[in-house]
Design a protein around this motif. Structure first.
Motif, PDB file in Angstrom:
ATOM      1  N   PRO A 372      22.022  33.039  41.773  1.00 14.72           N
ATOM      2  CA  PRO A 372      22.941  32.250  42.562  1.00 14.72           C
ATOM      3  C   PRO A 372      24.222  32.584  42.289  1.00 14.72           C
ATOM      4  CG  PRO A 372      21.325  30.782  41.435  1.00 14.72           C
ATOM      5  CD  PRO A 372      20.996  32.078  40.968  1.00 14.72           C
ATOM      6  N   MET A 373      24.783  32.711  41.092  1.00 12.15           N
ATOM      7  CA  MET A 373      26.131  33.378  40.568  1.00 12.15           C
ATOM      8  C   MET A 373      26.373  34.401  41.515  1.00 12.15           C
ATOM      9  SD  MET A 373      28.725  32.140  38.950  1.00 12.15           S
ATOM     10  CE  MET A 373      28.231  30.948  37.509  1.00 12.15           C
ATOM     11  N   ALA A 374      25.703  35.397  41.473  1.00 12.26           N
ATOM     12  CA  ALA A 374      25.843  36.675  42.168  1.00 12.26           C
ATOM     13  C   ALA A 374      26.043  36.404  43.550  1.00 12.26           C
ATOM     14  CB  ALA A 374      24.841  37.741  41.845  1.00 12.26           C
ATOM     15  N   ALA A 375      25.227  35.692  44.084  1.00  6.62           N
ATOM     16  CA  ALA A 375      25.271  35.365  45.643  1.00  6.62           C
ATOM     17  C   ALA A 375      26.949  34.788  45.685  1.00  6.62           C
ATOM     18  CB  ALA A 375      24.123  34.558  45.991  1.00  6.62           C
ATOM     19  N   ALA A 376      27.036  33.731  45.067  1.00  6.69           N
ATOM     20  CA  ALA A 376      28.388  33.136  45.391  1.00  6.69           C
ATOM     21  C   ALA A 376      29.594  34.247  45.120  1.00  6.69           C
ATOM     22  CB  ALA A 376      28.580  31.811  44.125  1.00  6.69           C
ATOM     23  N   VAL A 377      29.309  34.930  44.208  1.00  3.22           N
ATOM     24  CA  VAL A 377      30.690  35.866  43.996  1.00  3.22           C
ATOM     25  C   VAL A 377      30.650  36.812  45.185  1.00  3.22           C
ATOM     26  CG1 VAL A 377      31.124  38.053  42.731  1.00  3.22           C
ATOM     27  CG2 VAL A 377      30.530  35.862  41.538  1.00  3.22           C
ATOM     28  N   ARG A 378      29.535  37.439  45.715  1.00  3.55           N
ATOM     29  CA  ARG A 378      29.349  38.071  46.895  1.00  3.55           C
ATOM     30  C   ARG A 378      30.042  37.554  48.115  1.00  3.55           C
ATOM     31  NH1 ARG A 378      24.064  39.366  44.994  1.00  3.55           N
ATOM     32  NH2 ARG A 378      23.901  41.464  44.024  1.00  3.55           N
ATOM     33  N   LYS A 379      29.629  36.088  48.131  1.00  2.00           N
ATOM     34  CA  LYS A 379      30.173  35.351  49.469  1.00  2.00           C
ATOM     35  C   LYS A 379      31.738  35.227  49.280  1.00  2.00           C
ATOM     36  CE  LYS A 379      29.866  30.743  51.481  1.00  2.00           C
ATOM     37  NZ  LYS A 379      29.096  29.639  51.526  1.00  2.00           N
TER      38      LYS A 379
END
Length: 412
Positions: A372-379
């Protein structure tokens, strides 16, 4: 930070408080409006996003016309948003025109406004329409009711034709006194889609007259979208709907004037900043949007937060969070949900976060939070240009354990 709280009003300002440098627009617009060679009817569109200062420009323009050309202009001000929910916005617009002429001592539109008021009242409270829509009629009366409705519509069309003729007569009388009607319309973009279209159509049908100048202050993209929504029922494709919205104003407006973005740094220099905020002027200038309303919201929140008490807060962290809250509420909410996201974005902008190394992400955030953290950073990484300034350095990493407290103080 010091204890003074110089909060800033968002009310439209006049020429004496022109922090926006709008004098560069006022002078040429006054010349267009008062120049005898300007052919009428004529409509000016003042375009800019919400908070860009359109209402202030209209006030400055009104002040200059009143001071320098009091006899040559009859200035009418109409805010359709104040009258939202009316059956048709043309009626309150005519009332505003009538009131202005009465105050001017001319008494020119009393009869016309009263006539239109009678017509619109008849349409909106028509017992025939209410009975048909409510199903309170029998089938054997439908024919009779249809005939009555057709007759009523014929009367309405006749009244509306008379209205345009009457309005032209009043404008001609004003011109005989070497005056033009100048109608300021503000906040149309805050209305519902059908209200936007109704008023624009009224402007085109009834105010497209000799000796009349209309000034529309709108966020053009909002009006374009409202018009597109109105015509969605006709089955156009999405791309064509937006073209229709764009073309609609082009057919009404002869002079489109788009307000240029302000220089945030220059604007900040004209505002009273508390001592603590003045220290971070460069940070503010680099991350606030070029929008007067948003800048004032950021400054007001930061100024109040500096004196509310509680645990000591770093001013640079407060500034960054307030800017995010005002300008990127979706990112701010994501940080509220995962406070470590702020420091992760700092690492991402600095090239320190290896998203291609799941093991490193799990080591840093744990198994459950890694993806989830990686997805948020990418977003959010590079989703807006100003974010590079917000997440430059290590400010959030330095307070990562205290960051939930900052977020609690600021709220959602």
């Amino acid at each position: 930070m010091d204890k003074d709280i110089p909060v800033l009003s968002d009310a439209p300002v006049g020429l004496e408080q022109d922090e926006l440098g709008f004098g560069r627009y006022v002078d040429p617009l006054v010349r267009v409006i008062t120049e005898p060679a300007t052919e009428t009817p004529f409509t000016i569109g003042v375009y800019g996003p919400w908070g860009s200062g359109k209402s202030s420009l209209l006030r400055m323009l009104d002040q200059r016309l009143a001071a320098e050309h009091p006899g040559r202009t009859i200035r009418v001000h109409f805010n359709p948003w104040v009258h939202r929910g009316e059956p048709h916005l043309l009626l309150p617009l005519l009332h505003a025109l009538q009131d202005t002429l009465e105050q001017d001592g001319r008494h020119r539109l009393r009869e016309a406004a009263g006539r239109l008021g009678h017509v619109i009242a008849g349409l909106t409270s028509d017992t025939l329409l209410r009975k048909v829509s409510g199903g309170a009629v029998t089938l054997d009366r439908i024919g009779e009711l249809s005939r009555q409705y057709a007759e009523q519509r014929g009367k309405v069309h006749s009244e509306l034709r008379n209205l345009r003729r009457t309005l032209q007569e009043q404008a001609d009388r004003a011109a005989a006194d070497d005056a033009r009607l100048v109608i300021f319309i503000d906040d149309l973009d805050r209305c519902q889609a059908h209200e936007i279209v109704d008023l624009l159509e009224s402007v085109k049908l009834f105010l497209d007259l000799r000796h009349v100048i209309v000034i529309l202050a709108v966020a053009k993209n909002v009006v374009d979208q409202g018009i597109a929504m109105k015509y969605r029922e006709f089955g156009f494709e999405a791309a064509r709907l937006m073209e229709i919205g764009d073309e609609y104003l082009d057919k009404i407006v002869q002079l489109p004037l788009t307000l240029m973005p302000i220089d945030p740094g220059a604007f900040l220099d004209r505002l009273p900043l508390p001592g603590g905020l003045a220290t971070y002027r460069e940070l503010l200038a680099g991350i606030v949007a070029p929008n007067p309303r948003r800048i004032k919201r950021v400054l007001n929140t930061c100024a109040v937060m500096s004196v509310v008490g509680g645990p000591p807060l770093r001013a640079d962290i407060v500034i960054r969070l307030v800017v995010l809250r005002v300008q990127s509420p979706d990112l701010y909410d994501a940080i509220v949900a995962r406070p470590r996201l702020a420091a992760a974005l700092e690492d991402m902008y600095a090239g320190r976060l290896p998203l291609d190394r799941p093991d490193r992400l799990i080591e840093r955030y744990g198994q459950a939070e890694a993806e989830p953290m990686a997805a948020a950073v990418r977003k959010f990484h590079r989703s807006q240009d100003y974010l590079g300034g917000v997440f430059c350095g290590t400010a959030f990493a330095e307070v990562k354990d205290e960051l939930p407290g900052y977020l609690t103080m600021l709220g959602r």
